[in-house]
Scaffold this motif. Structure first.
Motif, PDB file in Angstrom:
ATOM      1  N   ASN B 208      15.738  -6.313  -7.112  1.00 49.19           N
ATOM      2  CA  ASN B 208      15.648  -7.027  -6.302  1.00 49.19           C
ATOM      3  C   ASN B 208      13.919  -7.441  -6.358  1.00 49.19           C
ATOM      4  N   ALA B 209      13.866  -8.606  -5.553  1.00 47.59           N
ATOM      5  CA  ALA B 209      12.017  -8.385  -6.810  1.00 47.59           C
ATOM      6  C   ALA B 209      11.158  -8.340  -5.028  1.00 47.59           C
ATOM      7  N   HIS B 210      11.542  -7.674  -4.345  1.00 47.68           N
ATOM      8  CA  HIS B 210      10.251  -7.251  -3.118  1.00 47.68           C
ATOM      9  C   HIS B 210      10.341  -5.894  -3.294  1.00 47.68           C
ATOM     10  N   GLY B 211      10.806  -5.036  -4.285  1.00 45.33           N
ATOM     11  CA  GLY B 211       9.950  -3.741  -4.581  1.00 45.33           C
ATOM     12  C   GLY B 211       9.146  -3.783  -4.182  1.00 45.33           C
ATOM     13  N   ARG B 224      12.259   3.660 -18.640  1.00 43.41           N
ATOM     14  CA  ARG B 224      13.039   3.214 -16.911  1.00 43.41           C
ATOM     15  C   ARG B 224      12.296   3.523 -16.188  1.00 43.41           C
ATOM     16  N   PHE B 225      12.195   2.345 -14.899  1.00 47.84           N
ATOM     17  CA  PHE B 225      11.586   2.797 -13.465  1.00 47.84           C
ATOM     18  C   PHE B 225      11.920   1.815 -12.955  1.00 47.84           C
ATOM     19  N   THR B 226      12.505   3.186 -11.403  1.00 51.07           N
ATOM     20  CA  THR B 226      12.920   2.466 -10.336  1.00 51.07           C
ATOM     21  C   THR B 226      11.926   3.644  -9.272  1.00 51.07           C
ATOM     22  N   ALA B 227      11.929   2.408  -8.487  1.00 51.54           N
ATOM     23  CA  ALA B 227      10.766   1.925  -6.986  1.00 51.54           C
ATOM     24  C   ALA B 227      11.458   2.057  -5.747  1.00 51.54           C
ATOM     25  N   ARG B 228      11.153   3.087  -5.097  1.00 52.58           N
ATOM     26  CA  ARG B 228      11.682   2.555  -3.388  1.00 52.58           C
ATOM     27  C   ARG B 228      11.039   3.346  -2.269  1.00 52.58           C
ATOM     28  N   THR B 229      10.846   2.379  -1.318  1.00 54.28           N
ATOM     29  CA  THR B 229      10.230   2.520  -0.595  1.00 54.28           C
ATOM     30  C   THR B 229      10.928   3.240   0.948  1.00 54.28           C
ATOM     31  N   THR B 349       3.063   8.988   6.136  1.00 53.97           N
ATOM     32  CA  THR B 349       4.761   7.833   7.113  1.00 53.97           C
ATOM     33  C   THR B 349       5.580   7.410   5.969  1.00 53.97           C
ATOM     34  N   ASP B 350       4.679   6.929   5.125  1.00 48.97           N
ATOM     35  CA  ASP B 350       5.335   5.443   4.520  1.00 48.97           C
ATOM     36  C   ASP B 350       5.007   6.362   2.340  1.00 48.97           C
ATOM     37  N   VAL B 351       6.170   6.035   1.788  1.00 46.99           N
ATOM     38  CA  VAL B 351       5.639   7.084   1.163  1.00 46.99           C
ATOM     39  C   VAL B 351       6.847   5.610  -0.916  1.00 46.99           C
ATOM     40  N   VAL B 352       6.512   6.346  -1.492  1.00 41.58           N
ATOM     41  CA  VAL B 352       7.150   5.022  -2.873  1.00 41.58           C
ATOM     42  C   VAL B 352       7.240   6.246  -3.703  1.00 41.58           C
ATOM     43  N   GLY B 406      12.712   8.329   8.178  1.00 37.93           N
ATOM     44  CA  GLY B 406      12.546   7.371   7.891  1.00 37.93           C
ATOM     45  C   GLY B 406      12.872   5.773   7.627  1.00 37.93           C
ATOM     46  N   THR B 407      12.836   4.719   7.268  1.00 35.01           N
ATOM     47  CA  THR B 407      13.580   3.766   7.174  1.00 35.01           C
ATOM     48  C   THR B 407      13.259   3.367   5.491  1.00 35.01           C
ATOM     49  N   ALA B 408      14.698   3.401   5.157  1.00 34.74           N
ATOM     50  CA  ALA B 408      14.326   2.122   3.998  1.00 34.74           C
ATOM     51  C   ALA B 408      13.617   1.108   3.284  1.00 34.74           C
ATOM     52  N   GLU B 409      12.971   0.825   2.649  1.00 28.92           N
ATOM     53  CA  GLU B 409      12.639  -0.420   2.720  1.00 28.92           C
ATOM     54  C   GLU B 409      13.965  -1.600   1.752  1.00 28.92           C
TER      55      GLU B 409
END
Lengths: 375, 843
Positions: B208-211, B224-229, B349-352, B406-409
């Motif tokens: 989606n566009a929010h990552g 390919r590049f997948t990013a999650r926070t 505390t926050d990771v990508v 943690g919480t998945a964005e």
């Protein structure tokens, strides 16, 4: 000489009396028997069979006999002389045999004396074992092919499907040859060949299929010399390219080779592996030459040669990658092939229980001499 | 790749009784090289339990501080009383949960535990470190402190999974997918004919566009590049025991929870991951080629200058990672550290999370360029499943949520360069033809499907290869998959018949015969390295312009002392002679035949030709012109006694004549006529050096100096530290190879007439010249000639020598008369007189 006297009585001639003749004969024979050397026998011969011997003298008297007595006396003397002659000859033979036997005894020597006047030479076992392997294949109709030790990268790598930057190409620790002045580093495109496989490519470019060749030779990798490594070592490469060759043919050829080199009860095993220039590729093992597999699960009889695995890794093999055929101008749609390569040092080590690689390298005559001319 | 059997069982329902050895055998059968099966905890015996430290008494009277502890082990000691234990470690406190080994137990290495007196106290067991339990380094630097939730008295052997088997697999370069549990599990499932639980088959939310914003400007380098926070990680959260244990068994060191999770997912799925501290990122993540000379400090602290071909990960400020190889230090996950003032634990505390796919070649080159091989680069070089990026990212997110609170964005970034799946078309019987086995279409299709291929078609199969198998590109690759799964051990053995061969070539036979002949003459073969240092040419007294001084050099010699390839065999062979001599063998005769290397007059580089066609003849000739000249020389060296003294009489020292004779031995085997002349060349004694000349008769008679033989120059002997009077011969062996066929001699049965003649000549007249004149002068009747005596003495006069020859004459058609033989002898002597000034002795 007077005319024959018809009234002459032979009995009256003393020397021709039968008992006299017998006596002369017996004395002669006794004298021969008494002679204990060839010289003594010679003297007895002169005395008893010579021109002035009693029998010879008696023989002369015969002429004086009347004709009717001549025959009888002649016969008597002749028989006696013949007996004497036989006796002499027999004794002669006996004494000669004795002398000959004595001479042989006298001439006896100590045959255990050492004789190392000119020390023996020997060929290096790496040379002879390579020839032996090659001969197995030559006897099957293969030909021996050779190539340069300083080799262009194209033959050593590219033609064998080692693409630039392929991880396998990095695995090879290669000696690079300096280029012409003004170039630097590895730009010459020339290396010391890292395996005998470039000869495959050269052979395919030189010959029309079917190609059945075996390539023994010296190869180089940048390993320091130690008990199990040497930067300069030897390999034998095998290549067959023909119509319809299969992996079963590869397996059969390898089976034949190990039987010829290690004995009729030898077996091989193929395990999948990866080499750029073969596809499918395999690692070839043979039953351990030393323990014949009997060390497996038998802690009382551990085998150092195979680490009690029962198998020895001999070399890599596989079906010639069609890309290699293409690069060498052979139509992969029409032809297929197999290849096999292995290290000679390793084979020498386990076949002859060599413990240290350095022994093969240093040229110590104490190591090489016992191998003689053949292996 | 180290594969714990317990972990492997998570993906394949192996038979309960299957041992590591069993699995090894199955995997070897399908082509994985399982080198060892490590037995963890094989000799481990309890009781080994969880205990809680009740009291600590510091004992200070010893060289190092010692603790006398009481530890609650529950019912494990049978008394319910606290266990008294002496301990030398200090990284624990009252109330901590620890691992206690009780008397009667045996630790790895056969270390039996009993109650024993130490430091003045009785110790009833031990508080254990990871090393003592065979777990490997856990980074604690002392005893194991367990998370508080584990109950006192719990069996620690089970808790710490101490008993296990680990398969160590040497993964070949084509099987990158087996650098993962997923890949090995797939092979295991196929080998056992069992279903696979694919850990990559998990639910993944769509992009989606929010990552986190990612801009890939080099879609070839990164398709390919997948990013999650994930946010709100608890910096105090630690990796659970199971996670640490799996990493340890797989050969990795636990570091911190976030890093451990990325490593765990990489081991599980084969997808290298990177976690960035989001607070340290500035702006969008980018993927591009580096600018020449750009700099980065990588995780392990090295400052690196980048090459324009390096693929880098960037943020607004510049490179933050060497793509697919190693992350940068600047955006690294921060270690959890308590604030010295507040005691509050602070950390990332926050990771990508980055899960990307990079070009194999690009990564391989970068890793090599920077001499930096990492777990990530090792995998990318060999090929990573591009379709696994989103699953790997998801798995990482899941574990961070589960284990770190943690919480998945909701944002999911995926940059994908469109690629079509690769298909290969093969005849259904192609594997059959490669193997020489009739597998049949059904088997072929089934095996390919097991590998992960989609297969369509009847006689011609269209095979779509799975994304994790970039190595499958050619028909033969598919054949190999079928054949290996059907078992190489099941291949039949057939012997093809080669066409009738021509046997060895003349050159090959010559090389062999020369070796045999020299060995027969008492020489021992030595095979020496062809590496030399150029100083040896000075030691060998070669002229400044000697062609042997022009050498081929190596870029990377093993020793800087010997950077060149030999132009002569002698240095190596003389070194072998010296080595033997120093080891007590003093009577030596050695030989070697081997390649010498000479640079071309005009050197050129070898072009890298294409491989998709046969090179042209010109191209091939060009390659060969880049090579140095290479041919085979033969050499011998001698010292000490050539013949030993013994009960038979005197011995004889090796001398110049043996060296010259060695050349004749070689020549006899080659069938080439070798002429010996008086010579003079560098290493040889100027008065005792023979020049060896190959004479080619015929309309164009030619002469070639092929080598030298004789005694070495005393200065050479001194410079090289050789025994006095060492002799040597070296000959260009390949110059002696000939295809000439020997013409059989005619044998006359008439009687021989022998005549002797003694000739007095000046001492410096070479015998070979006298002999040549005699032969010519004697004419056709001469059958053979032999020099049987050389004599010098007062009666001859100063500077004279007498050469006595036996001449044998014979005619083909008659018995020679004495007059005929004498006349021939006189004619011979007359020509010798004319040519060399020889006078018949006593005439």
């Amino acid at each position: 000489m007077s005319a024959p006297n018809k009234s002459y009585d032979p009995v009256e001639v003393e020397a021709l009396k039968p008992e006299e003749i017998e006596r002369m004969r017996d004395e002669a024979l006794a004298a021969f028997a008494a002679a204990d050397s060839l010289d003594a026998l010679q003297a007895a011969k002169v005395a008893h069979a010579g021109g002035t011997s009693p029998l010879s003298l008696a023989n002369r008297e015969i002429g004086a006999l009347p004709p009717q007595a001549k025959a009888e006396a002649g016969k008597r003397v002749g028989q006696a002389r013949a007996a004497v002659g036989r006796g002499l000859a027999a004794r002669q033979t006996e004494l000669e045999a004795e002398r000959d036997a004595r001479v042989l005894v006298e001439e006896a020597v100590d045959v255990t004396l050492p004789y190392d006047r000119t020390p023996a030479g020997a060929r290096h076992p790496l040379t002879t074992i390579m020839e032996r392997v090659a001969d197995v294949f030559v006897s099957m109709g293969y030909e021996v092919a050779e190539g340069p030790e300083a080799e262009v990268e194209w033959f050593n790598f590219d033609a064998l499907n080692f693409v630039p930057d392929h991880p396998a190409r990095q695995m090879q620790d290669t000696f690079f040859v300096e280029g012409p002045e003004g170039t630097s580093g590895d730009e010459s495109g020339v290396v010391l060949r890292t395996h005998t496989s470039p000869v495959q490519a050269r052979a395919l470019l030189d010959r029309e299929p079917p190609v059945y060749i075996v390539c023994p030779g010296r190869v180089y990798r940048t390993d320091e010399l130690d008990a199990t490594h040497t930067p300069v070592f030897h390999q034998i490469e095998l290549l067959a390219v023909d119509e319809g060759l299969t992996m079963a043919d590869l397996k059969g050829t390898l089976d034949h080779m190990v039987k010829a080199l290690f004995g009729p009860d030898m077996k091989t095993r193929l395990r999948p592996n990866y080499f750029p220039f073969t596809e499918p590729s395999a690692e070839m093992d043979m039953v351990c030459y030393v323990c014949r597999g009997e060390s497996v699960g038998n802690p009382d009889r551990p085998c150092r040669t195979c680490g009690s695995e029962g198998w020895i890794e001999l070399g890599g093999c596989g079906m010639v990658n069609p890309r290699v055929l293409t690069a060498c101008g052979v139509d992969p749609e029409k032809y297929s092939g197999f290849a096999f390569g292995f290290g000679i040092e390793r084979m020498l080590m386990f076949r002859h229980n060599v413990e240290d690689m350095r022994d093969m390298v240093e040229g110590d005559v104490r190591f090489t001499r016992p191998f003689g001319m053949e292996i | 790749m180290r594969v714990p059997l317990s972990w492997l069982r998570e993906y394949v329902d192996l038979p309960a009784a299957a041992t590591g050895r069993d699995v090894q055998e199955k995997l070897v059968g399908v082509g994985l090289e399982v080198e060892t099966v490590e037995q963890l905890g094989a000799d481990l015996k309890g009781p080994l339990v969880v205990g809680q430290v009740l009291t600590i008494e510091e004992l200070t009277e010893f060289k190092k501080p010692i603790r006398f502890c009481t530890v609650d082990v529950g019912q494990a000691n049978g008394t319910d009383e606290p266990q008294e234990i002496v301990c030398g470690a200090r990284n624990f406190a009252v109330g901590d949960k620890v691992v206690v080994v009780l008397p009667g137990a045996v630790l790895p290495g056969g270390f039996a535990i009993s109650a024993r007196k130490t430091y003045g106290k009785k110790s009833h067991g031990m508080i254990c470190s990871g090393d003592e339990l065979g777990m490997g380094d856990d980074g604690s630097g002392g005893i194991i402190v367990l998370p508080p939730e584990h109950e006192v008295g719990t069996d620690a052997i089970e808790l710490l999974e101490l008993v296990d088997e680990v398969l160590d697999i040497a993964v070949t370069p084509d099987r990158g997918y087996c650098l993962s549990m997923r890949g090995v599990a797939r092979e295991t499932a196929t080998a056992y004919g069992l279903p696979l639980r694919d850990p990559a088959l998990i639910d993944v939310p769509g992009p989606n566009a929010h990552g986190y914003q990612v801009e890939v400007s080099d879609p070839v380098g990164c398709d390919r590049f997948t990013a999650r926070t994930v946010t709100g990680l608890n910096p105090e959260a630690h990796s659970p025991i199971w996670l640490k244990r799996r990493l340890q068994k797989a050969g990795m060191r636990p570091i911190s929870l976030a890093v451990d999770i990325t490593n765990y997912v990489m081991l599980e799925l084969g997808q290298p991951l990177h976690a960035y501290d989001r607070s340290r990122l500035e702006g969008a993540i980018g993927v591009r080629r580096a600018e020449q000379g750009e700099k980065i400090t990588t995780l392990e602290g090295a400052k690196r200058v980048l090459d324009a071909a390096d693929l880098v990960i960037t943020d607004e400020r510049g490179p933050i990672g060497l793509a697919g190889v190693m992350g940068g230090a600047h955006t690294e996950i921060a270690d959890a550290e308590p604030d010295p003032e507040t005691g509050e634990v602070k950390g990332t505390t926050d990771v990508v999370i980055e899960a990307a796919h990079f070009d194999q070649l690009s990564i391989a080159r970068t890793a090599r360029r920077h001499k930096l091989s990492s777990e990530a680069s090792k995998r990318f070089e060999r090929g990573v499943d591009p379709e696994a990026t989103s699953a790997a990212a998801q798995r990482t997110v899941d574990l961070l949520v589960l284990l770190a609170g943690g919480t998945a964005e909701a944002g999911v970034t995926e940059v994908v360069a469109p690629t079509a799946p690769r298909t290969i078309t093969i005849p259904a019987d192609h594997p059959d033809k490669v193997a020489g086995v009739a597998y049949g279409r059904e088997t072929v299709v089934r095996r390919l499907q097991q590998v992960g291929c989609d297969v369509y078609g009847q006689d011609a199969l269209t095979v779509t290869v799975p994304s994790w198998r970039p190595d499958l590109t050619d028909p033969n690759d598919l054949a190999e998959e079928v054949i290996r799964l059907e078992g190489y051990e099941n291949l039949p053995s057939t012997l093809p018949s080669a066409p009738e061969g021509m046997g060895l070539t003349q050159r090959q036979r010559t090389h062999r015969r020369v070796g045999i002949a020299l060995a027969g003459a008492g020489y021992v073969e030595a095979l020496n390295y062809p590496f030399i240092g150029e100083h040896v040419f000075d030691e060998l007294l070669l002229d400044a312009e000697d062609s042997n001084r022009r050498v081929v050099k190596l870029v990377n010699p093993l020793s800087d002392e010997e950077p060149a390839l030999r132009t002569t065999i002698l240095p190596g062979l003389l070194a072998a002679l010296r080595r033997n001599d120093s080891r007590g063998s003093h009577d030596l005769a050695l030989f070697e035949t081997g390649t010498v290397f000479h640079p071309r007059e005009e050197q050129r580089t070898a072009v890298r030709l294409p491989v998709d066609r046969r090179p042209t003849e010109e191209e091939l000739a060009g390659l060969d012109e880049a090579l140095p000249y290479q041919w085979r020389n033969v050499a011998v060296v001698l010292t000490g006694a050539r013949e030993q003294a013994g009960w038979w009489g005197k011995g004889r020292p090796a001398d110049w004549a043996d060296a010259v004779e060695a050349a004749r031995v070689v020549a006899r085997e080659t069938g080439v006529e070798l002429t010996v002349r008086k010579g003079q060349y560098g290493p040889w004694h100027p008065g005792r050096c023979a020049e060896l000349v190959v004479v080619t008769e015929g309309p164009e008679r030619s002469e070639k100096v092929a080598g030298y033989a004789g005694e070495l120059h005393p200065r050479v002997i001194k410079a090289l530290g050789l025994p006095a009077r060492t002799c040597a011969m070296e000959l260009e062996l390949d110059a002696l190879v000939t295809d000439a066929v020997l013409q059989a001699p005619r044998i006359s049965t008439f009687p021989v007439a022998t005549q002797d003649v003694a000739l007095v000549v000046d001492a410096d007249v070479p015998a070979v010249e006298v002999e040549a004149a005699l032969r010519e002068g004697a004419g056709e009747l001469l059958e053979s000639l032999r020099l049987f005596d050389v004599f010098t003495g007062e009666q001859l006069g100063e500077g004279k020598k007498s050469l006595a020859y036996a001449l044998r004459f014979r005619a083909a058609d008659r018995t020679l008369t004495v007059d005929e033989a004498s006349a021939a002898r006189d004619a011979a002597a007359a020509l010798a007189g004319e040519r060399t000034g020889a006078v018949v002795r006593g005439a």
